[in-house]
Motif scaffolding. Structure first.
Motif, PDB file in Angstrom:
ATOM      1  N   ASN A  91      37.710  82.340 -59.891  1.00 51.10           N
ATOM      2  CA  ASN A  91      39.032  82.866 -59.533  1.00 51.10           C
ATOM      3  C   ASN A  91      39.561  82.234 -58.252  1.00 51.10           C
ATOM      4  OD1 ASN A  91      39.071  84.542 -61.775  1.00 51.10           O
ATOM      5  ND2 ASN A  91      38.374  86.344 -60.647  1.00 51.10           N
ATOM      6  N   GLU A  92      38.709  82.100 -57.261  1.00 54.48           N
ATOM      7  CA  GLU A  92      39.124  81.496 -55.992  1.00 54.48           C
ATOM      8  C   GLU A  92      39.567  80.047 -56.178  1.00 54.48           C
ATOM      9  OE1 GLU A  92      39.235  82.901 -52.618  1.00 54.48           O
ATOM     10  OE2 GLU A  92      39.406  84.551 -54.051  1.00 54.48           O
ATOM     11  N   LEU A  93      38.924  79.343 -57.098  1.00 54.03           N
ATOM     12  CA  LEU A  93      39.254  77.941 -57.355  1.00 54.03           C
ATOM     13  C   LEU A  93      40.339  77.785 -58.411  1.00 54.03           C
ATOM     14  CD1 LEU A  93      35.610  76.574 -57.334  1.00 54.03           C
ATOM     15  CD2 LEU A  93      37.326  76.304 -55.533  1.00 54.03           C
ATOM     16  N   LYS A  94      40.825  78.931 -58.922  1.00 55.03           N
ATOM     17  CA  LYS A  94      41.858  78.935 -59.963  1.00 55.03           C
ATOM     18  C   LYS A  94      41.410  78.142 -61.184  1.00 55.03           C
ATOM     19  CE  LYS A  94      45.559  79.568 -56.586  1.00 55.03           C
ATOM     20  NZ  LYS A  94      44.710  80.186 -55.633  1.00 55.03           N
ATOM     21  N   VAL A  95      40.170  78.413 -61.617  1.00 54.11           N
ATOM     22  CA  VAL A  95      39.561  77.743 -62.757  1.00 54.11           C
ATOM     23  C   VAL A  95      39.470  78.732 -63.911  1.00 54.11           C
ATOM     24  CG1 VAL A  95      37.395  76.749 -63.616  1.00 54.11           C
ATOM     25  CG2 VAL A  95      38.218  76.143 -61.341  1.00 54.11           C
TER      26      VAL A  95
END
Length: 146
Positions: A91-95
């Motif tokens: 989620n943090e890496l928008k993956v």
């Protein structure tokens, strides 16, 4: 009767064939680095970006069974002992992942994405981001004209 030299060679070959010798060497290196590490010198605070990068590297190292290397990374970086939740990291890496990508480290997926991306002639456009506090800046790194 076997000589001491022959016995040493036999033990070494046995440890190598079992994969134990490499683990022992890595463990000894980790302990030496730990003993030499000056605990009095405070480390800079672990930035959010470094936390994520370290976690990607730790996941890769543990997947490939580089456990002692991962333990040195954790100790030297100040990374939390408990790994970050993979879904949080994604989620943090928008993956976004599919079922097959969850069986390998996120780093494999990220590298694969950039290697197979055909936009912009196959090149990724990277923008500079501010470096975390306590890291080298472009002012301290000599440029091409230096």
């Amino acid at each position: 009767m076997a000589t001491i030299t022959e016995l040493k060679c036999a033990v070494r070959e046995t440890l190598e064939s079992r994969g134990v010798l490499g683990q022992l060497k890595a463990r000894i290196r980790a302990e030496v680095f730990s003993a030499l590490d000056d605990q009095r010198e405070p480390r800079p605070p672990l930035s959010h970006e470094n936390l994520l990068i370290n976690e990607l590297i730790r996941e890769y190292l543990e997947f490939n069974k580089y456990r002692y290397t991962a333990s040195v990374l954790t100790a030297e970086s100040g990374q939390p002992e408990v790994p970050l939740d993979r879904q949080f990291l994604a989620n943090e890496l928008k993956v976004t992942e599919d079922a097959s990508s969850k069986s390998v480290p996120l780093l494999y997926g990220l590298v694969g994405h950039f290697m197979n991306n055909s936009d912009n002639g196959g090149k990724a456009f990277l923008r500079g981001a501010p470096l975390p506090t306590g890291t080298a800046t472009s002012n301290t790194v000599p440029g091409p004209d230096a």
